[in-house]
Design a protein around this motif. Structure first.
Motif, PDB file in Angstrom:
ATOM      1  N   CYS A 168     -10.692   1.345   5.959  1.00  0.00           N
ATOM      2  CA  CYS A 168     -12.002   0.691   5.866  1.00  0.00           C
ATOM      3  C   CYS A 168     -12.383   0.428   4.414  1.00  0.00           C
ATOM      4  O   CYS A 168     -13.057  -0.572   4.118  1.00  0.00           O
ATOM      5  CB  CYS A 168     -13.068   1.537   6.554  1.00  0.00           C
ATOM      6  N   GLU A 169     -11.953   1.293   3.504  1.00  0.00           N
ATOM      7  CA  GLU A 169     -12.189   1.053   2.075  1.00  0.00           C
ATOM      8  C   GLU A 169     -11.461  -0.210   1.621  1.00  0.00           C
ATOM      9  O   GLU A 169     -12.019  -1.025   0.869  1.00  0.00           O
ATOM     10  CB  GLU A 169     -11.725   2.250   1.249  1.00  0.00           C
ATOM     11  N   TYR A 170     -10.224  -0.365   2.056  1.00  0.00           N
ATOM     12  CA  TYR A 170      -9.465  -1.572   1.707  1.00  0.00           C
ATOM     13  C   TYR A 170     -10.160  -2.814   2.267  1.00  0.00           C
ATOM     14  O   TYR A 170     -10.258  -3.845   1.581  1.00  0.00           O
ATOM     15  CB  TYR A 170      -8.044  -1.486   2.261  1.00  0.00           C
ATOM     16  N   ILE A 171     -10.619  -2.721   3.503  1.00  0.00           N
ATOM     17  CA  ILE A 171     -11.317  -3.851   4.121  1.00  0.00           C
ATOM     18  C   ILE A 171     -12.562  -4.208   3.312  1.00  0.00           C
ATOM     19  O   ILE A 171     -12.816  -5.384   3.008  1.00  0.00           O
ATOM     20  CB  ILE A 171     -11.708  -3.515   5.577  1.00  0.00           C
ATOM     21  N   ASN A 172     -13.333  -3.203   2.966  1.00  0.00           N
ATOM     22  CA  ASN A 172     -14.572  -3.435   2.226  1.00  0.00           C
ATOM     23  C   ASN A 172     -14.287  -4.062   0.862  1.00  0.00           C
ATOM     24  O   ASN A 172     -14.988  -5.004   0.442  1.00  0.00           O
ATOM     25  CB  ASN A 172     -15.331  -2.120   2.063  1.00  0.00           C
ATOM     26  N   GLY A 229      -0.244  -0.766  11.305  1.00  0.00           N
ATOM     27  CA  GLY A 229       0.617  -0.667  12.477  1.00  0.00           C
ATOM     28  C   GLY A 229       1.974  -0.059  12.197  1.00  0.00           C
ATOM     29  O   GLY A 229       2.644   0.409  13.113  1.00  0.00           O
ATOM     30  N   SER A 230       2.404  -0.068  10.928  1.00  0.00           N
ATOM     31  CA  SER A 230       3.722   0.469  10.584  1.00  0.00           C
ATOM     32  C   SER A 230       3.651   1.750   9.769  1.00  0.00           C
ATOM     33  O   SER A 230       4.628   2.498   9.699  1.00  0.00           O
ATOM     34  CB  SER A 230       4.535  -0.575   9.805  1.00  0.00           C
ATOM     35  N   ILE A 231       2.514   1.999   9.124  1.00  0.00           N
ATOM     36  CA  ILE A 231       2.371   3.192   8.280  1.00  0.00           C
ATOM     37  C   ILE A 231       1.216   4.044   8.786  1.00  0.00           C
ATOM     38  O   ILE A 231       0.354   3.567   9.529  1.00  0.00           O
ATOM     39  CB  ILE A 231       2.130   2.828   6.799  1.00  0.00           C
ATOM     40  N   TYR A 247      -0.985  -6.132  -4.829  1.00  0.00           N
ATOM     41  CA  TYR A 247      -1.204  -6.967  -3.640  1.00  0.00           C
ATOM     42  C   TYR A 247      -2.338  -7.949  -3.889  1.00  0.00           C
ATOM     43  O   TYR A 247      -2.225  -9.146  -3.574  1.00  0.00           O
ATOM     44  CB  TYR A 247      -1.528  -6.077  -2.439  1.00  0.00           C
ATOM     45  N   ARG A 248      -3.434  -7.472  -4.453  1.00  0.00           N
ATOM     46  CA  ARG A 248      -4.573  -8.348  -4.729  1.00  0.00           C
ATOM     47  C   ARG A 248      -4.171  -9.453  -5.703  1.00  0.00           C
ATOM     48  O   ARG A 248      -4.555 -10.621  -5.520  1.00  0.00           O
ATOM     49  CB  ARG A 248      -5.745  -7.540  -5.278  1.00  0.00           C
ATOM     50  N   ARG A 249      -3.394  -9.116  -6.727  1.00  0.00           N
ATOM     51  CA  ARG A 249      -2.939 -10.139  -7.668  1.00  0.00           C
ATOM     52  C   ARG A 249      -2.010 -11.131  -6.978  1.00  0.00           C
ATOM     53  O   ARG A 249      -2.056 -12.348  -7.253  1.00  0.00           O
ATOM     54  CB  ARG A 249      -2.232  -9.477  -8.854  1.00  0.00           C
ATOM     55  N   VAL A 304       0.818  -1.209   0.000  1.00  0.00           N
ATOM     56  CA  VAL A 304       0.000   0.000   0.000  1.00  0.00           C
ATOM     57  C   VAL A 304       0.853   1.260   0.000  1.00  0.00           C
ATOM     58  O   VAL A 304       0.566   2.222  -0.720  1.00  0.00           O
ATOM     59  CB  VAL A 304      -0.965  -0.006   1.208  1.00  0.00           C
ATOM     60  N   ILE A 305       1.921   1.286   0.815  1.00  0.00           N
ATOM     61  CA  ILE A 305       2.741   2.489   0.900  1.00  0.00           C
ATOM     62  C   ILE A 305       3.430   2.782  -0.438  1.00  0.00           C
ATOM     63  O   ILE A 305       3.805   3.927  -0.723  1.00  0.00           O
ATOM     64  CB  ILE A 305       3.781   2.369   2.041  1.00  0.00           C
ATOM     65  N   ARG A 306       3.571   1.764  -1.272  1.00  0.00           N
ATOM     66  CA  ARG A 306       4.150   1.935  -2.607  1.00  0.00           C
ATOM     67  C   ARG A 306       3.069   2.151  -3.667  1.00  0.00           C
ATOM     68  O   ARG A 306       3.359   2.140  -4.863  1.00  0.00           O
ATOM     69  CB  ARG A 306       4.994   0.705  -2.961  1.00  0.00           C
TER      70      ARG A 306
END
Length: 227
Positions: free
Chosen positions: A88-92, A78-80, A61-63, A53-55
């Protein structure tokens, strides 16, 4: 992996390929197949999600997890620094195709999150589609829901379970004393995570009262007599 499945699979629901280890682990697809055939759900660590995500590589990631044949995903920050609405958008998004575990709490020692904030984040992430929320402690067990010395933030934990259903929380408890604490506090079926491969069987004996630390915890009152 075969040995782990034979010995421990009856007592495990999820196998976590911690932090970024999946990137450097050999024969990973074959191992994932073994775990899934044994009825275990598999996901890569939240730190790897954050590394993508930070990149700005969420689609990659999904692929990546799809190519591994995974059925679960962990979303963490926890790190970024990540806006909670974006988390929450990513979770959804992921919850449409995967069983999502979302982690709440910082990995940084000394970072204090107010209990009200913990509760709000947990509930929002469950509402966004998370199957369970993970209460952060790291592999060291000295951040998040625990003090620097490994003892529990009892007030924080009490505040959380006053608002969030206990069955929707996975408590990270890498240390034996922490496992004992939660088993005695919430019962033998409490959801515990960040359990080392070699600790699965010892933990199961704690749950069953077959170890000295919880020997008297689940005995009938009539039998709770010193020997």
């Amino acid at each position: 992996a075969e040995d782990f499945i034979e010995v421990s699979s009856p007592y495990v629901d999820f196998v976590k390929l911690g932090f970024g280890t999946s990137i450097v682990t050999k024969n990973l697809k074959e191992k994932v197949k073994l775990y899934k055939n044994a009825g275990l759900k598999v996901f890569v660590g939240g730190t790897l999600f954050e590394a993508f995500v930070i990149r700005n590589k969420f689609d990659d990631y999904r692929r990546y997890i799809n190519d591994l044949g995974l059925d679960s995903a962990e979303v963490s920050d926890g790190s970024i620094e990540l806006a909670h609405e974006k988390k929450c958008e990513y979770i959804n998004t992921l919850s449409k195709d995967y069983t999502v575990l979302s982690e709440v709490g910082s990995k940084e020692e000394g970072v204090i999150i107010h209990p009200a904030r913990w509760i709000k984040m947990m509930q929002s992430e469950l509402d966004a589609g998370a199957f369970k929320v993970i209460a952060e402690a790291r592999e060291s067990g000295n951040v998040g829901i625990f003090h620097k010395n490994g003892s529990a933030h009892s007030m924080l934990i009490a505040r959380i379970v006053n608002k969030i259903k206990i069955e929707n929380i996975i408590w990270e408890t890498p240390q034996k004393g922490q496992q004992i604490y939660f088993i005695k506090l919430f019962g033998c079926n409490v959801n515990l995570g960040n359990i080392g491969v070699d600790d699965v069987i010892p933990l199961e004996t704690l749950r069953l009262g077959l170890r000295g630390d919880t020997f008297f915890t689940f005995l009938p009152d009539s039998l709770k007599q010193p020997v």
